[in-house]
Design a protein around this motif. Structure first.
Motif, PDB file in Angstrom:
ATOM      1  N   GLU A   1      15.358  29.121   8.265  1.00  0.00           N
ATOM      2  CA  GLU A   1      14.255  30.034   7.920  1.00  0.00           C
ATOM      3  C   GLU A   1      13.636  30.725   9.122  1.00  0.00           C
ATOM      4  OE1 GLU A   1      11.906  27.312   5.606  1.00  0.00           O
ATOM      5  OE2 GLU A   1      13.412  27.337   3.997  1.00  0.00           O
ATOM      6  N   ASN A   2      13.756  30.105  10.306  1.00  0.00           N
ATOM      7  CA  ASN A   2      13.081  30.655  11.505  1.00  0.00           C
ATOM      8  C   ASN A   2      14.032  30.704  12.699  1.00  0.00           C
ATOM      9  OD1 ASN A   2      10.201  30.562  10.379  1.00  0.00           O
ATOM     10  ND2 ASN A   2      10.858  28.430  10.143  1.00  0.00           N
ATOM     11  N   LEU A   3      15.195  31.270  12.508  1.00  0.00           N
ATOM     12  CA  LEU A   3      16.241  31.236  13.534  1.00  0.00           C
ATOM     13  C   LEU A   3      15.766  31.665  14.935  1.00  0.00           C
ATOM     14  CD1 LEU A   3      19.229  30.426  13.638  1.00  0.00           C
ATOM     15  CD2 LEU A   3      19.820  32.796  13.152  1.00  0.00           C
ATOM     16  N   PRO A   4      15.037  32.790  15.072  1.00  0.00           N
ATOM     17  CA  PRO A   4      14.664  33.251  16.423  1.00  0.00           C
ATOM     18  C   PRO A   4      13.816  32.252  17.215  1.00  0.00           C
ATOM     19  CG  PRO A   4      14.231  34.961  14.769  1.00  0.00           C
ATOM     20  CD  PRO A   4      14.560  33.710  14.026  1.00  0.00           C
ATOM     21  N   LYS A   5      13.073  31.413  16.485  1.00  0.00           N
ATOM     22  CA  LYS A   5      12.223  30.409  17.142  1.00  0.00           C
ATOM     23  C   LYS A   5      13.039  29.451  18.021  1.00  0.00           C
ATOM     24  CE  LYS A   5       9.893  26.664  14.944  1.00  0.00           C
ATOM     25  NZ  LYS A   5       9.413  26.225  13.626  1.00  0.00           N
ATOM     26  N   TYR A   6      14.320  29.321  17.718  1.00  0.00           N
ATOM     27  CA  TYR A   6      15.150  28.325  18.408  1.00  0.00           C
ATOM     28  C   TYR A   6      16.089  28.936  19.454  1.00  0.00           C
ATOM     29  CZ  TYR A   6      13.414  25.231  14.794  1.00  0.00           C
ATOM     30  OH  TYR A   6      12.590  24.493  13.994  1.00  0.00           O
ATOM     31  N   SER A   7      15.902  30.213  19.756  1.00  0.00           N
ATOM     32  CA  SER A   7      16.940  30.901  20.535  1.00  0.00           C
ATOM     33  C   SER A   7      16.982  30.537  22.017  1.00  0.00           C
ATOM     34  CB  SER A   7      16.828  32.418  20.346  1.00  0.00           C
ATOM     35  OG  SER A   7      15.561  32.831  20.759  1.00  0.00           O
ATOM     36  N   HIS A   8      16.016  29.740  22.504  1.00  0.00           N
ATOM     37  CA  HIS A   8      16.058  29.350  23.923  1.00  0.00           C
ATOM     38  C   HIS A   8      15.943  27.844  24.140  1.00  0.00           C
ATOM     39  CE1 HIS A   8      16.197  33.376  25.475  1.00  0.00           C
ATOM     40  NE2 HIS A   8      15.224  33.723  24.642  1.00  0.00           N
ATOM     41  N   VAL A   9      15.957  27.062  23.069  1.00  0.00           N
ATOM     42  CA  VAL A   9      15.681  25.630  23.255  1.00  0.00           C
ATOM     43  C   VAL A   9      16.782  24.902  24.056  1.00  0.00           C
ATOM     44  CG1 VAL A   9      14.141  25.376  21.249  1.00  0.00           C
ATOM     45  CG2 VAL A   9      16.588  24.997  20.970  1.00  0.00           C
ATOM     46  N   CYS A  10      17.976  25.492  24.131  1.00  0.00           N
ATOM     47  CA  CYS A  10      19.044  24.858  24.932  1.00  0.00           C
ATOM     48  C   CYS A  10      19.461  25.725  26.120  1.00  0.00           C
ATOM     49  CB  CYS A  10      20.253  24.526  24.056  1.00  0.00           C
ATOM     50  SG  CYS A  10      19.990  23.094  23.010  1.00  0.00           S
ATOM     51  N   ASP A  11      18.553  26.551  26.601  1.00  0.00           N
ATOM     52  CA  ASP A  11      18.864  27.373  27.783  1.00  0.00           C
ATOM     53  C   ASP A  11      19.392  26.477  28.907  1.00  0.00           C
ATOM     54  OD1 ASP A  11      18.111  29.729  26.649  1.00  0.00           O
ATOM     55  OD2 ASP A  11      16.257  29.997  27.801  1.00  0.00           O
ATOM     56  N   GLY A  12      20.485  26.891  29.510  1.00  0.00           N
ATOM     57  CA  GLY A  12      21.029  26.136  30.650  1.00  0.00           C
ATOM     58  C   GLY A  12      21.888  24.940  30.267  1.00  0.00           C
ATOM     59  N   LYS A  13      21.979  24.623  28.964  1.00  0.00           N
ATOM     60  CA  LYS A  13      22.802  23.468  28.535  1.00  0.00           C
ATOM     61  C   LYS A  13      24.210  23.936  28.151  1.00  0.00           C
ATOM     62  CE  LYS A  13      19.298  20.429  28.143  1.00  0.00           C
ATOM     63  NZ  LYS A  13      19.100  19.406  29.174  1.00  0.00           N
ATOM     64  N   LYS A  14      25.161  23.027  28.303  1.00  0.00           N
ATOM     65  CA  LYS A  14      26.554  23.372  27.965  1.00  0.00           C
ATOM     66  C   LYS A  14      27.139  22.412  26.936  1.00  0.00           C
ATOM     67  CE  LYS A  14      27.653  24.753  32.660  1.00  0.00           C
ATOM     68  NZ  LYS A  14      26.872  23.714  33.300  1.00  0.00           N
TER      69      LYS A  14
END
Ligand code: NCD
Length: 304
Positions: free
Chosen positions: A27-40
Motif C-alpha cells: 500500500e505504501n511502496l515509496p515509503k520503503y525505497s531507501h530502507v536498504c540503501d548500501g545493502k547487497k
C-alpha cells in the motif's frame, strides 16, 4: 542472525507480522525505497528460476539495495567442483544477505552452517520452498481475508512439488484447515508429510484422484506443475504430465468465491482460457511475491 530455511523457522505470530509488513509495503511502496540503501543481496541460483530470482532482485532494488549473483551452476565455480560451504564463506565477504536455490535437498542448510550472513532457502530439490509459501499465505490472506476455516485443494505433483510440502507445513498451524490432496497414486504427498505433518497434527485430509469431485468443496485450488526435472525416467513423466488440466468446464463446478493459485511456471495444467476468470489469481500471486520478499529481507536484515 536468522536464516529462513523452512517455513516453520518463523512462528505463526512472526509470520503474521511479516505478512502485515508486506501488506503495508504493497500500500505504501515509496515509503520503503531507501530502507536498504548500501545493502547487497546475493542470489545464488544453481537451478533455473524466473519468478523467485527476479522477484528477489526486484525486492532488493525496491528497497534501495543492490544485487549480485549467478543464475546457473554452470556459470559459478560449482562447475569447477567448489563446495556450497566454500562458496558461501566467500559470498559472506561480498554481500549482506543471500538467497540460494539448489537441486540438492538441504544445500541451503549447509550454507547457513558456514555463513556469516542470513541465508534464505529459495527452493532445495523436492524439499522446501519457504518464500513461495510466504507468497501463498499472503495471497490467500489477501483474497479470502483469513488463513483459517478453509478447505484447500492441492492438485498435481504432490510428491516432488516442494511448494506443496512447504505450504502444508505452514497451513497446519492455522485453525480448521482441511486439505483435499488431488493427484494420481504415483504422485501423492511423501510419507513424512502424511504421517509427521498431517496425521501428527490431527488435520482433516482426503487423498483422491478426481479433480471434478473435489471442485465444489474448495475455497482455494492450488495447482502445480508435474516436476519433470525430478523424474527418474521420461516415460513416467510423459504418462503423467497432463493428468490434470483445469479448464472452463471444471471451473463451472467451483464456488464463485474459490480462487485458483499456482506457483508458476505453468505448463499445461491450467488452460489459458481461464486466465480471464476473476477467480484465476496466479498472476496476482506472483506480484505478492515481491512484497513478501521485501518484507523478508527487511526482517532478516533487521531494518525498519
Ligand atoms: C516453483 C519451484 O521452483 O518450486 N516455482 C516457483 O518458485 N515459483 C514451482 C515449479 O517449478 O513448478
Amino acid at each position: 542472525m536468522r536464516h529462513l530455511l523452512n517455513p516453520l523457522d518463523f512462528s505463526v505470530e512472526e509470520t503474521g507480522q511479516l505478512l502485515d509488513l508486506a501488506k503495508d509495503i504493497e500500500e505504501n511502496l515509496p515509503k520503503y525505497s531507501h530502507v536498504c540503501d548500501g545493502k547487497k543481496l546475493a542470489t545464488l541460483f544453481y537451478e533455473p528460476s524466473t519468478r523467485t530470482r527476479l522477484s528477489f532482485e526486484a525486492a532488493m532494488l525496491n528497497l534501495g539495495g543492490s544485487v549480485l549473483g549467478f543464475s546457473s551452476a554452470d556459470s559459478s565455480s560449482a562447475a569447477k567442483g567448489e563446495s556450497v560451504a566454500d562458496t558461501i564463506r566467500v559470498l559472506s565477504c561480498y554481500a549482506d544477505i543471500c538467497a540460494m536455490r539448489h537441486p540438492k535437498e538441504g544445500a541451503p542448510l549447509v550454507a547457513a552452517n558456514h555463513s556469516s550472513i542470513p541465508v534464505i532457502n529459495a527452493g532445495d530439490g523436492g524439499h522446501q520452498h519457504p518464500t513461495q509459501t510466504l507468497t501463498d499465505l499472503l495471497s490467500i490472506r489477501s483474497l479470502k481475508g483469513r488463513l483459517n476455516d478453509l478447505t484447500i485443494g492441492l492438485c498435481g505433483d504432490l510428491k516432488f512439488g516442494r511448494t506443496v510440502h512447504s505450504l502444508i507445513n505452514a497451513l497446519v498451524r492455522y485453525e480448521n484447515i482441511k486439505f483435499i490432496l488431488i493427484s494420481p497414486p504415483e504422485l501423492r504427498v511423501p510419507e513424512y508429510i502424511r504421517e509427521d505433518v498431517l496425521k501428527a497434527n490431527n488435520i482433516e485430509f482426503m487423498e483422491m484422484d478426481s479433480l471434478d469431485e473435489a471442485m465444489p468443496s474448495l475455497d482455494i485450488l492450488y495447482m502445480t506443475r508435474v516436476q519433470k526435472e525430478r523424474f527418474f525416467n521420461e516415460e513416467d513423466y510423459i504418462r503423467l504430465k497432463d493428468c490434470y488440466i483445469l479448464d472452463k468446464k471444471k471451473m463451472k463446478l467451483a464456488k464463485q468465491d474459490m480462487y485458483v493459485l499456482h506457483p508458476l511456471p505453468r505448463v499445461n495444467e491450467i488452460s489459458v482460457e481461464i486466465d480471464e476468470d476473476p477467480r484465476a489469481a496466479y498472476f496476482k500471486q506472483a506480484k505478492y511475491g515481491v512484497y513478501v520478499r521485501m518484507a523478508l529481507i527487511m526482517t532478516l536484515l533487521e531494518v525498519k
